[in-house]
Design a protein around this motif. Sequence first.
Motif, PDB file in Angstrom:
ATOM      1  N   ASP B 366       0.806  -1.202   0.000  1.00  0.00           N
ATOM      2  CA  ASP B 366       0.000   0.000   0.000  1.00  0.00           C
ATOM      3  C   ASP B 366       0.846   1.261   0.000  1.00  0.00           C
ATOM      4  O   ASP B 366       2.045   1.216   0.238  1.00  0.00           O
ATOM      5  CB  ASP B 366      -0.908   0.010   1.242  1.00  0.00           C
ATOM      6  CG  ASP B 366      -1.779  -1.226   1.307  1.00  0.00           C
ATOM      7  OD1 ASP B 366      -2.119  -1.657   2.424  1.00  0.00           O
ATOM      8  OD2 ASP B 366      -2.112  -1.771   0.239  1.00  0.00           O
ATOM      9  N   ILE B 367       0.168   2.371  -0.248  1.00  0.00           N
ATOM     10  CA  ILE B 367       0.848   3.667  -0.210  1.00  0.00           C
ATOM     11  C   ILE B 367       0.137   4.559   0.794  1.00  0.00           C
ATOM     12  O   ILE B 367      -1.031   4.347   1.113  1.00  0.00           O
ATOM     13  CB  ILE B 367       0.844   4.363  -1.580  1.00  0.00           C
ATOM     14  CG1 ILE B 367      -0.569   4.331  -2.177  1.00  0.00           C
ATOM     15  CG2 ILE B 367       1.852   3.744  -2.500  1.00  0.00           C
ATOM     16  CD1 ILE B 367      -0.721   5.178  -3.383  1.00  0.00           C
ATOM     17  N   ASP B 368       0.836   5.533   1.266  1.00  0.00           N
ATOM     18  CA  ASP B 368       0.270   6.487   2.211  1.00  0.00           C
ATOM     19  C   ASP B 368      -0.867   7.249   1.527  1.00  0.00           C
ATOM     20  O   ASP B 368      -0.686   7.855   0.485  1.00  0.00           O
ATOM     21  CB  ASP B 368       1.383   7.462   2.640  1.00  0.00           C
ATOM     22  CG  ASP B 368       0.934   8.369   3.769  1.00  0.00           C
ATOM     23  OD1 ASP B 368      -0.266   8.657   3.883  1.00  0.00           O
ATOM     24  OD2 ASP B 368       1.807   8.795   4.536  1.00  0.00           O
ATOM     25  N   ASN B 406       9.072  15.850   2.219  1.00  0.00           N
ATOM     26  CA  ASN B 406       9.655  15.429   0.958  1.00  0.00           C
ATOM     27  C   ASN B 406       8.874  14.186   0.546  1.00  0.00           C
ATOM     28  O   ASN B 406       9.015  13.140   1.170  1.00  0.00           O
ATOM     29  CB  ASN B 406      11.142  15.115   1.194  1.00  0.00           C
ATOM     30  CG  ASN B 406      11.840  14.647  -0.064  1.00  0.00           C
ATOM     31  OD1 ASN B 406      11.248  13.993  -0.908  1.00  0.00           O
ATOM     32  ND2 ASN B 406      13.120  14.970  -0.187  1.00  0.00           N
ATOM     33  N   PRO B 407       8.015  14.273  -0.472  1.00  0.00           N
ATOM     34  CA  PRO B 407       7.159  13.138  -0.824  1.00  0.00           C
ATOM     35  C   PRO B 407       7.937  11.859  -1.121  1.00  0.00           C
ATOM     36  O   PRO B 407       7.448  10.766  -0.875  1.00  0.00           O
ATOM     37  CB  PRO B 407       6.406  13.625  -2.060  1.00  0.00           C
ATOM     38  CG  PRO B 407       6.362  15.101  -1.900  1.00  0.00           C
ATOM     39  CD  PRO B 407       7.672  15.465  -1.255  1.00  0.00           C
ATOM     40  N   GLU B 408       9.137  11.994  -1.636  1.00  0.00           N
ATOM     41  CA  GLU B 408       9.926  10.792  -1.889  1.00  0.00           C
ATOM     42  C   GLU B 408      10.210  10.062  -0.581  1.00  0.00           C
ATOM     43  O   GLU B 408      10.156   8.836  -0.523  1.00  0.00           O
ATOM     44  CB  GLU B 408      11.242  11.182  -2.582  1.00  0.00           C
ATOM     45  CG  GLU B 408      12.137  10.005  -2.920  1.00  0.00           C
ATOM     46  CD  GLU B 408      11.553   9.085  -3.975  1.00  0.00           C
ATOM     47  OE1 GLU B 408      10.922   9.604  -4.924  1.00  0.00           O
ATOM     48  OE2 GLU B 408      11.705   7.863  -3.856  1.00  0.00           O
ATOM     49  N   ALA B 409      10.485  10.814   0.459  1.00  0.00           N
ATOM     50  CA  ALA B 409      10.730  10.179   1.762  1.00  0.00           C
ATOM     51  C   ALA B 409       9.456   9.515   2.277  1.00  0.00           C
ATOM     52  O   ALA B 409       9.511   8.439   2.880  1.00  0.00           O
ATOM     53  CB  ALA B 409      11.241  11.215   2.764  1.00  0.00           C
ATOM     54  N   THR B 410       8.317  10.140   2.044  1.00  0.00           N
ATOM     55  CA  THR B 410       7.053   9.530   2.476  1.00  0.00           C
ATOM     56  C   THR B 410       6.884   8.169   1.828  1.00  0.00           C
ATOM     57  O   THR B 410       6.524   7.191   2.475  1.00  0.00           O
ATOM     58  CB  THR B 410       5.870  10.432   2.082  1.00  0.00           C
ATOM     59  OG1 THR B 410       6.090  11.724   2.601  1.00  0.00           O
ATOM     60  CG2 THR B 410       4.574   9.862   2.594  1.00  0.00           C
ATOM     61  N   ILE B 411       7.125   8.116   0.516  1.00  0.00           N
ATOM     62  CA  ILE B 411       6.971   6.853  -0.214  1.00  0.00           C
ATOM     63  C   ILE B 411       7.971   5.810   0.280  1.00  0.00           C
ATOM     64  O   ILE B 411       7.634   4.655   0.491  1.00  0.00           O
ATOM     65  CB  ILE B 411       7.197   7.107  -1.718  1.00  0.00           C
ATOM     66  CG1 ILE B 411       6.057   7.906  -2.292  1.00  0.00           C
ATOM     67  CG2 ILE B 411       7.377   5.828  -2.472  1.00  0.00           C
ATOM     68  CD1 ILE B 411       4.818   7.100  -2.486  1.00  0.00           C
ATOM     69  N   ASP B 412       9.206   6.261   0.486  1.00  0.00           N
ATOM     70  CA  ASP B 412      10.251   5.293   0.821  1.00  0.00           C
ATOM     71  C   ASP B 412      10.094   4.704   2.208  1.00  0.00           C
ATOM     72  O   ASP B 412      10.561   3.596   2.460  1.00  0.00           O
ATOM     73  CB  ASP B 412      11.637   5.967   0.718  1.00  0.00           C
ATOM     74  CG  ASP B 412      11.999   6.275  -0.730  1.00  0.00           C
ATOM     75  OD1 ASP B 412      12.914   7.099  -0.935  1.00  0.00           O
ATOM     76  OD2 ASP B 412      11.380   5.692  -1.632  1.00  0.00           O
ATOM     77  N   PHE B 413       9.480   5.435   3.121  1.00  0.00           N
ATOM     78  CA  PHE B 413       9.427   4.932   4.488  1.00  0.00           C
ATOM     79  C   PHE B 413       8.034   4.509   4.912  1.00  0.00           C
ATOM     80  O   PHE B 413       7.777   4.328   6.093  1.00  0.00           O
ATOM     81  CB  PHE B 413      10.000   5.976   5.454  1.00  0.00           C
ATOM     82  CG  PHE B 413      11.469   6.173   5.274  1.00  0.00           C
ATOM     83  CD1 PHE B 413      11.958   7.266   4.588  1.00  0.00           C
ATOM     84  CD2 PHE B 413      12.363   5.215   5.736  1.00  0.00           C
ATOM     85  CE1 PHE B 413      13.320   7.426   4.390  1.00  0.00           C
ATOM     86  CE2 PHE B 413      13.724   5.371   5.547  1.00  0.00           C
ATOM     87  CZ  PHE B 413      14.205   6.478   4.864  1.00  0.00           C
ATOM     88  N   PHE B 414       7.137   4.345   3.952  1.00  0.00           N
ATOM     89  CA  PHE B 414       5.823   3.842   4.297  1.00  0.00           C
ATOM     90  C   PHE B 414       5.802   2.355   4.006  1.00  0.00           C
ATOM     91  O   PHE B 414       6.011   1.929   2.878  1.00  0.00           O
ATOM     92  CB  PHE B 414       4.750   4.559   3.466  1.00  0.00           C
ATOM     93  CG  PHE B 414       3.351   4.181   3.845  1.00  0.00           C
ATOM     94  CD1 PHE B 414       2.644   3.242   3.112  1.00  0.00           C
ATOM     95  CD2 PHE B 414       2.751   4.761   4.947  1.00  0.00           C
ATOM     96  CE1 PHE B 414       1.363   2.895   3.467  1.00  0.00           C
ATOM     97  CE2 PHE B 414       1.457   4.421   5.304  1.00  0.00           C
ATOM     98  CZ  PHE B 414       0.763   3.483   4.566  1.00  0.00           C
ATOM     99  N   HIS B 415       5.583   1.574   5.044  1.00  0.00           N
ATOM    100  CA  HIS B 415       5.567   0.129   4.843  1.00  0.00           C
ATOM    101  C   HIS B 415       4.241  -0.417   5.335  1.00  0.00           C
ATOM    102  O   HIS B 415       4.030  -0.587   6.522  1.00  0.00           O
ATOM    103  CB  HIS B 415       6.695  -0.518   5.655  1.00  0.00           C
ATOM    104  CG  HIS B 415       8.040   0.038   5.335  1.00  0.00           C
ATOM    105  ND1 HIS B 415       8.704  -0.255   4.170  1.00  0.00           N
ATOM    106  CD2 HIS B 415       8.825   0.888   6.005  1.00  0.00           C
ATOM    107  CE1 HIS B 415       9.858   0.384   4.166  1.00  0.00           C
ATOM    108  NE2 HIS B 415       9.959   1.082   5.261  1.00  0.00           N
ATOM    109  N   GLN B 416       3.359  -0.653   4.419  1.00  0.00           N
ATOM    110  CA  GLN B 416       2.099  -1.272   4.812  1.00  0.00           C
ATOM    111  C   GLN B 416       1.730  -2.312   3.771  1.00  0.00           C
ATOM    112  O   GLN B 416       1.775  -2.047   2.578  1.00  0.00           O
ATOM    113  CB  GLN B 416       0.987  -0.216   4.906  1.00  0.00           C
ATOM    114  CG  GLN B 416      -0.348  -0.807   5.334  1.00  0.00           C
ATOM    115  CD  GLN B 416      -1.417   0.242   5.467  1.00  0.00           C
ATOM    116  OE1 GLN B 416      -1.313   1.133   6.295  1.00  0.00           O
ATOM    117  NE2 GLN B 416      -2.432   0.164   4.634  1.00  0.00           N
TER     118      GLN B 416
END
Lengths: 495, 1010
Positions: B366-368, B406-416
Amino acid sequence: MKNKKIYLNAATGFGIMAALLFAQGCKKSFLNATPATTTVATQFWKTQNDATSAVNAMYADLHNWNDIAFAPIAIESMGSDDVTKGSVPTDATFMNEYNNFTVTAGEGQLEGFWTGMYNNINFANQILDNVPGISMDGSLKARYLAEAQFIRAWDYFRLVRAYGDVPLRIHVPKNASDYNLARTPKAQVWAQIQSDLTAAAAVLPTTYSAADVGHVTKGAALALNAKASLYLKNWADVVKYTNAVTALGVYSLFPNYEKMFRTQNKNNVESIFEIQNMLIPNNPAASNSQYSQVQMPRVTEPAGGWGFNDPSPSLVAEFESGDPRFIGTVIITGTTTPEGDMIDASAPNPYYNMKSYVPFDEYVSGYNQGCQQDKICLRYADVLLMNAEANNELGNSAAALASLELVRARARAGNAAILPKVTTTDQGALRTAIYHERRVELGMEFDRYFDVIRQGRGAAVFGPRGWKAGKNEVWPIPQNEIDLSAGTLTQNPGY
Amino acid sequence: MKRIFTISGLVLLFSFFIITAYAQNIAIKGKVSDAATSETLIGVSVTVKGTTTGTQTDVNGAFSLSAPSNATLVFSYIGYAGQEVPVNGKSVIDVRLNAAQNELNQVVVIGYGTQRKIDNTGAVATVKGADIAKQASTNPLSALEGKVAGVEIINSGSPGSSPQINIRGMGTVYGNTKPLFVVDGVWYDDISFLNNDDIENLTVLKDASSTAIYGVRAANGVILITTKRGKAGKAVINYNAYIGWQAVTNQVQMANGTEYATAINELYSENGVTPAFSDNPAQFGTGTNWYDQILRNAFVTNHQLSISGGSDKYNYNVSFGYLDQDGIVKTNNYQRYTVHVANDFKVAKTVKIGFTANILSGSSKDIDGGIFHEMYTAAPIVPVFYNNGAYGDPADYNVGGGANYNPEATIDFFHQKSKTKQLSGNVYGEWDIIQGLKFRMSFGGQLAQSEVRGYDPIYFATGGQQRITSSLDVNHTENRDWIWDNTLTYDKTIKKHKITALLGYSALKNRTSYADAFADSVANAASGNLHTSFPSGTNVNLTYPANAQFLTTQLSQFARVNYSYNNRYLINASIRHDGASEFYPNPYGWFPSVGAGWVISNEDFMKGQHFFSNLKLRASYGEVGNANVPINPSLLTVTNDPTQYTAIFGNPQTANPGKSINTVVPPTTTWEKAQGTDVGIEAAILNDHLQIEAEYYNRITKNAVFNIPIPGSTGENGPNGGILGNQADIKNDGFEFTLTWRQQVNHDWFYSISPNLGINNNIVTKVLSGNNPIYGGGNGITNGSLATRTVQGSPIGEFYGYQVVGVFQNASQIAGSAQKGTQPGDFIYRDVNGDGQISSTDRVNLGNPNAKIGYGVNTYIKFKNFDLQLDLQGRADVSIYNANLAYRFGNENFSQDFYDHRWHGDGTSNTYPSVNIGSTANSAPNSFYVTSGAYFRLRNAQLGYTLPGDLMRKWGIQSIRLYANAQNALNIFGYKGFSPEVGGGPTNLGIDANVYPLYATYNFGVNVTF
């Protein structure tokens, strides 16, 4: 043969259907389905546990959003000269309307505060109406009822000084005809507040065991009663109640002013009524207090908050030089706090509220910043200052000076070079000194705005920002409530 | 070189030899006539299956051609059922074709049975499974878009998600708006577990008389789905697959680095903030395009293999499906395996049993959910990475709050990760008791488990995006549903009377349980950041939120009679008695329906004419209920929400759960009941080339559950601060038109065009306690202001706010206005009541988010071995609210359109405000944010080619079809946001706060039948 078989088959078929259709058996009970986790009201209010749960809900509600965060900031703080809106200019600009008295009845925080208080009153009323019927330990029951009376009085206290005449609801509504109450004259509301507090003070214990710390005490009921009397200008009652608090012998002034508000010193000797908050391990959702978060310095660290409700230059200027209470009240952007946090100079506001601040190292990812910060609502210094003010109004200058000096001495902390002792016995001058002391002692504690109004100085102190006598003593009744009451509720004059 | 040539040459010769050896053509001739009248038929198309060889019958109905002796001849003629006849070496083949009055003799699926279309008096629309499978959609509902008049589909877009579906408008405010899905007799709320390729037939029951047989769950319409079963005959193996990619279309352009800095400078100066944000905006240049950074072209592939066959005694159908779909946001992925098994056994002459099973196993990365808002607002002056590899930090650029990520950081550190496993299906038995009398019992249900696992590691990306403690959250949902149906059906035809009677009894139970487990400080696993279980010794907080557990039961009896006289006069009537646990202790309701029809074209006086091959009038009335309201609304319950009512006491502090009552005693609540009337006309003219269907419907929801707010002094704090009760009536009425034109031009060309149009009006007609409005739609609006109002006389969820009449240009204009506290660049609101100030009484209706018009055009062209399908679809007369524009708390970015047109000085704009659009005054719901949500698009375009049969036959393959498909390739709309398809519940419909961008899917696929 074949015909017989056909008829037999047909009969069997119809028989099956008939049996299914008309079987009465488990029909209606099959439709009585409630998930196991739901409690139906008819099965509640039966045991001591139910009473305890209800009391817990009432206390928990004190740190909900509308009771402790934005709405109180708007209603109980923004009007005063102690604060500026805070945060960035484009954020929550409706707060400015409270600061410059341009707010109209449709503003959202008015409704938030109103419903927040009445929701809490409902929890108190639920206890007062239903717990008497539970068979449980007698003294615990009496204590629970007294606690509910205190909390209800506390909520009505906040309502009556915010809006003036408010509907006085002291029982749970039973049917639709009870829903729409008209506004009760405030004298009656004050009377109810004081009678609740008197009854509560008679029952509540002076102190609690370690496990029950946080429940309201006799001292809290007496102190709030003193404050109510102060608003009603019953000076003799103020003196009576404040002396009674002192006589309990359990309160004294905490030596270090700034440290009094830190999480290591919750429920210290000076705290009389404190709303309890906690960072509950593994449970960020239930650690829901945003009291600190909305006021924390607006820095980019994750521990930073929204930056609202900041000390104003006017408050900063009020402190006498060298007064250590200044550093315990105001965080200065660009400097390091006494707890060791550097507030980066790039933060958008010059000052932040020190009393709601939680050091950055106490932050835990995933939790509201400062969710562990308690809110001290009544403390002994306030009791002493009320005592001083009432004694002065009665002409007892010696007693007034003595109480005032206790507060200044604590702040002085042995440094003879600062905060000279006040000695004047002139009622006017002493009154001014006490008013000044209240401001620097209780700054940023949601007390100043209504305090100045009850002192009759609203126009003098707040006039330059637009405060008008005859109108701004109270805020407007929320337009939504007037609409819902179909006109039973009337608006305050001038709005 | 030489050798290769020689070898290939040999291969060619060899295959030629083989082909010629097989292709032993023989001469065939014959006659085609009408089976009923024995008249010879002229112009019947006769083709050799799988080839382009063919001819037509002449004036005598005769034909002759030459074909391989093992070929199959295909006979087709408009108005007649086609036939396929294997040659088997015969040289004379005579064929009798049966007149098919188009679809009228065909059978449609209705509730608990089937009926000839000619006998049906309700509004029923059928979509063939093949049409659904053809679409590149991964969800069967998405494939319906534009195919059925009156059915509105709103896609959310994200992989694995179900779209929203409304049939004939929204008929409820508090209830669920979902229709009832019945798959092989089992009831569902959601059919995303179905693989499109497993669907045989999808029927939409639109009017109340068709849905009344489903009683209490039928208020929003019913969709019946039958999955594929085996057919007697040789085993047939099908393989369908496609691969493709999805790409964002209609991308919204955002301001670039220089423009952003300029805009923030303006924002600062308008708010008296010094110093300026940037003294040299030009230094930032283009900056970062966050959409380009975070979005990608996403790969998708789908495979399905099925085997079906059987004999007279049994048949089977087994299929396996695999879907792998990446999302257009990086890291987003959805994978799904499906298995479908269906068996029927005829165990005795009169007894048949069988079962259907659908198994699904799906998992997604999933994504945030907030990433779309982040991409929209992130500052373009922040680079994605610095040269040293660290993430670009907005704090280094003084961006401040509001865009501090930083949206890239949001994507990289979201683990669901989410996982679902589901088994659903049913078992049935049928007994033919006597001639015409059949008893059927079926027991079905579903067992589904899903788990969402989210892990937040300790990490540092930017100042505002870091965690110093880790946490793991796992929540677990389990559904256990069963349904038990028993029906007795009697069919009898006596001379001109045809009667079918049905008696039924049904019980069902649905249970959903939900648990959530959370723990702090869960150390990173050695191999990565994800976990499969809580490490031992972790202190886990386990909760079972009361408002997430559901248990409902239902007990029903129903009956229906269908009677037709002489194929001309039709009467259908049904009644259902339902008891549903949601309304205990008054759980019962009766739901009757009646329909009548007149097949005018079968009348004697119509015998001579040839214009109408079919003309039918029908009218119906029915009552249905909606049980999908908040559970047990009449019951006073205790609240124990731990997130709100956990008290803290003690030293050391402990958490103490609280419980109390914060609602008032609700009035007795019963069903929402919808009464629907439908009048329609069906006609087929011009020798069946043109079919027309038109109808008018009127549906009134009575006793709609409405939340009436009560004074706040009651201290009551229900879901929306009011009392839930039966307090309103809502009306939906409108028209539907469907045309279908079909023509076989000659035996090479065939085409069909089918446009459909639905017009719906939604209005609240009565509220029992007067003009009490319900405000809603606060999600995604600044300061939580409520942007919709539902009140008597208006549609549900109508946008409500201030009317913008211009923009203040200068201070003197403000001084003379009703908005003295504003500044130049702010909106000028109309002072509706002329009282000299702008307050909540100056608000007006701004637009209706309930779409009035929905339309589609489905065309199909076949030329020899090529086929082309073009589906167009659109919506009109609908408003949406662009909440993204004003949802601002600080220095968020602006869209290019806004930046280009903003007010930035006296005289620069009288329509767009200044960059201070996020202030309380400007972000209040107003007409600037409400725009038309109308759109038109090429929903699907597919070009296919079926390989010539001659090649196929020797490999034992019946047919191979290759195709290229483009979905949503062309979208035309005026809306300035991402996608005009904005869904939402009844009181917050159409508010665009975080919408998944529109994307097109291009794929190539193959259909193989062995």
